[in-house]
Design an enzyme around this catalytic site. Structure first.
Site, short mmCIF file in Angstrom:
data_model
loop_
_atom_site.label_atom_id
_atom_site.label_comp_id
_atom_site.label_asym_id
_atom_site.label_seq_id
_atom_site.Cartn_x
_atom_site.Cartn_y
_atom_site.Cartn_z
N LYS A 93 0.86 -1.18 0.00
CA LYS A 93 0.00 0.00 0.00
C LYS A 93 0.90 1.22 0.00
O LYS A 93 1.41 1.65 1.04
CB LYS A 93 -0.91 0.05 1.22
CG LYS A 93 -1.96 1.18 1.10
CD LYS A 93 -2.51 1.64 2.44
CE LYS A 93 -1.72 2.76 3.04
NZ LYS A 93 -1.77 4.04 2.25
N GLY A 137 -5.02 2.77 -1.31
CA GLY A 137 -6.06 2.96 -0.31
C GLY A 137 -5.59 3.85 0.80
O GLY A 137 -4.42 4.26 0.85
N GLY A 157 -5.12 4.83 5.03
CA GLY A 157 -4.61 4.13 6.20
C GLY A 157 -5.65 3.41 7.01
O GLY A 157 -5.48 2.24 7.37
N PRO A 158 -6.79 4.06 7.34
CA PRO A 158 -7.79 3.40 8.16
C PRO A 158 -8.41 2.17 7.52
O PRO A 158 -8.94 1.31 8.24
CB PRO A 158 -8.85 4.50 8.36
CG PRO A 158 -8.10 5.78 8.21
CD PRO A 158 -7.09 5.51 7.14
N VAL A 176 -7.10 0.21 4.16
CA VAL A 176 -6.13 -0.76 3.66
C VAL A 176 -4.93 -0.90 4.59
O VAL A 176 -4.46 -2.00 4.86
CB VAL A 176 -5.69 -0.39 2.23
CG1 VAL A 176 -4.65 -1.39 1.72
CG2 VAL A 176 -6.89 -0.36 1.29
N GLY A 177 -4.44 0.23 5.12
CA GLY A 177 -3.31 0.15 6.04
C GLY A 177 -3.65 -0.65 7.29
O GLY A 177 -2.92 -1.56 7.69
N GLU A 185 9.89 2.34 10.71
CA GLU A 185 10.81 3.47 10.60
C GLU A 185 9.94 4.70 10.72
O GLU A 185 9.14 5.00 9.83
CB GLU A 185 11.56 3.40 9.27
CG GLU A 185 12.81 4.27 9.25
CD GLU A 185 12.52 5.67 8.76
OE1 GLU A 185 12.48 6.57 9.63
OE2 GLU A 185 12.33 5.87 7.56
N CYS A 190 12.78 12.11 7.48
CA CYS A 190 12.68 11.75 8.89
C CYS A 190 13.99 11.94 9.63
O CYS A 190 14.00 12.16 10.84
CB CYS A 190 12.21 10.31 9.02
SG CYS A 190 13.20 9.15 8.05
N GLU A 204 8.35 16.98 15.55
CA GLU A 204 8.80 16.82 14.17
C GLU A 204 7.94 17.70 13.28
O GLU A 204 6.72 17.53 13.20
CB GLU A 204 8.69 15.36 13.73
CG GLU A 204 9.23 15.15 12.32
CD GLU A 204 9.20 13.69 11.90
OE1 GLU A 204 10.17 13.22 11.30
OE2 GLU A 204 8.17 13.02 12.18
#
Length: 475
Positions: free
Chosen positions: A169, A200, A202-203, A205-206, A244, A278, A377
């Site tokens: 994904k 898709g 996150g809520p 497919v993730g 990560e 990051c 961040e």
């Protein structure tokens, strides 16, 4: 142009549902395509294909996997310009940066996985026991929008080298390079079901990948908050989770360093990729007596930034999407309200820029380590300069963070830089301006994640360990 199909079981197929999402070019704020948003049914279809393919692909010989990786590398190189165009359009990287950094990073991970696989010892004797490393199974890969090819290939390449099958994904906000890569994999001869792609959110497919009982590992790159959600969702099926996550990396410049050179390098590194890395050195720690010198150099570097490709060495693009633009604007505004001193930049678009999610390169000085702008961040071209009075204080400030991804140390001697590096609680440290090494492990301490990517460590993330007792007869 529409990109509505998913790549499942060796072909592009229609999704089960009708939900779609526009892909926005962040430099123009205009739609450049439409993708489908997958459902749990689409995910189940992809996982079933990966599960069927695993039995056969896991038994491929080292030589067969090497041949496959070589074909993928050849196809990737052939399509490098098209990949650069995708990255440029989907997340806003200047075309020069897409060509010089984004696409080469992906190629480097493919080549590194090939070299690791060529010599890796999967079977190791221990007395009469054989210790064998085997592919973990079906893996779910969830990748972000900030370095789309880099983060995808550093997962995909070692997973294929290990003998795993995959369900990907990519970020729904930057999916185009991943979809082109799916075509490259297909043309390279990746067997049916070994690689699958479902777009898709996150809520849906993730979260589905994290929870799916037939996925045995999730490799996730993204924010710490999203990583926590993935880990919780994965807990019920006791699958391996490699993450990560975020960072707020400190750049320690010691008094005996070449200050102007070190600050220039640090500020440029912070602004690279519009600050959307990051491991960016977003906290510049400087001896208090040298802070004004650092401020002047940082202001000078920020003034050199351009927002087109007329000067590739100083060009930055927009932030990758509207949500990130609004978030960064809010963080800058809050920092100003809380008393942080902006020596350049601030809220709003850069002067003369009328469209696109561009952010002014912003430097805050006289920042204290407890200010939110020094702890959160930001993920934009925003640097904080924090003065310190002793080396011990600098190390304490650097380590006083919920994150521990990377660190940077510049000193007058390599010996002194090495000494300070050993005191930093981070997964990586760059000494005296050194670049990253894609054969060394990439990952962090604390809330910056767990597991390691790149090189041998990246391959071993996708391997299980089996002990076969009595494999050799007693002497």
């Amino acid at each position: 142009m529409n990109y509505l199909d998913f790549y499942i079981d060796g072909e592009w197929v229609k999704p089960e549902g009708a939900a779609t999402l526009e892909v926005i070019d962040p430099s123009t704020e205009r739609s450049i395509g439409v993708i489908s948003l997958g459902s749990r049914a689409d995910l189940d279809r992809a996982v079933a294909a990966a599960r069927r393919a695993f039995t056969g692909y896991a038994q491929w010989t080292r030589e067969q996997r090497l041949e496959l990786l070589a074909a993928i590398i050849e196809g990737y190189e052939k399509h490098s310009e098209a990949l650069a165009e995708c990255v440029h359009q989907e997340m806003g990287a200047p075309l020069s940066l897409a060509r010089s950094a984004h696409v080469p990073a992906g190629l480097g991970h493919l080549q590194r996985a090939f070299e690791v696989l060529r010599t890796y010892d999967f079977d190791r004797p221990h007395g009469t026991t054989l210790i064998s490393r085997e592919p973990i199974g079906v893996c779910g890969l969830i990748t972000p929008w900030n370095w789309p090819l880099n983060q995808l290939t550093c997962k995909l390449a070692p997973a294929l080298a290990a003998g795993c099958t995959l369900v990907l994904k990519p970020s729904e906000k930057a999916p185009l390079s991943a979809m082109l890569l799916a075509d490259i994999l297909h043309q390279a001869g990746v067997p049916k079901g070994v690689f699958n792609l479902v777009n898709g959110d996150g809520p849906t497919v993730g979260d589905g990948i994290a929870r799916h009982p037939d996925i045995y590992m999730v490799s996730f790159t993204g924010s710490t908050g999203a990583g926590i959600a993935v880990a919780k969702a994965a807990a019920d099926t006791v699958k391996r989770v490699s993450q990560e996550l975020g960072g707020k990396s400190a750049n320690l410049i010691l008094a005996d360093a070449d200050i102007d050179s070190a600050v220039r390098h640090g500020v440029s590194s912070c602004f690279r990729n519009s600050g959307q890395s990051c491991n960016a050195p977003t906290r510049l720690l400087i001896p208090r007596a040298l802070q004004q010198q650092a401020i002047e150099m940082a202001r000078h570097v920020a003034a050199e930034v351009c927002f087109d490709d007329s000067h590739p060495s100083t060009a930055i693009g927009p932030l990758a999407n509207q949500a990130q633009f609004e978030r960064v604007q809010a963080l800058i505004g809050t920092a100003l309200q809380q008393g942080a001193h902006a020596v350049c930049g601030g809220v709003g678009r850069p002067d003369g820029v009328l469209q696109g999610y561009y952010v002014k390169p912003t430097v805050f000085a006289d920042v204290t380590a407890d200010m939110p702008i020094a702890r959160e961040e930001v993920f934009g071209p925003v640097l904080v300069i924090i003065p310190y009075d002793s080396e011990d204080e600098a190390v304490a400030i650097a380590n006083d963070s919920p994150y521990g991804l990377s660190g940077y140390v510049t000193a007058g001697t390599l010996e002194r830089a090495r000494s300070v590096a050993r005191r930093l609680r981070t997964g990586m440290v760059h000494l005296n301006g050194s670049k990253a090494d894609n054969g060394a492990p990439f990952g962090g301490y604390k809330q910056s994640g767990n597991g390691r990517e790149w090189g041998v460590f990246g391959l071993e993330d996708y391997l299980e360990v089996k002990s076969i007792f009595g494999y050799q007869p007693n002497a």
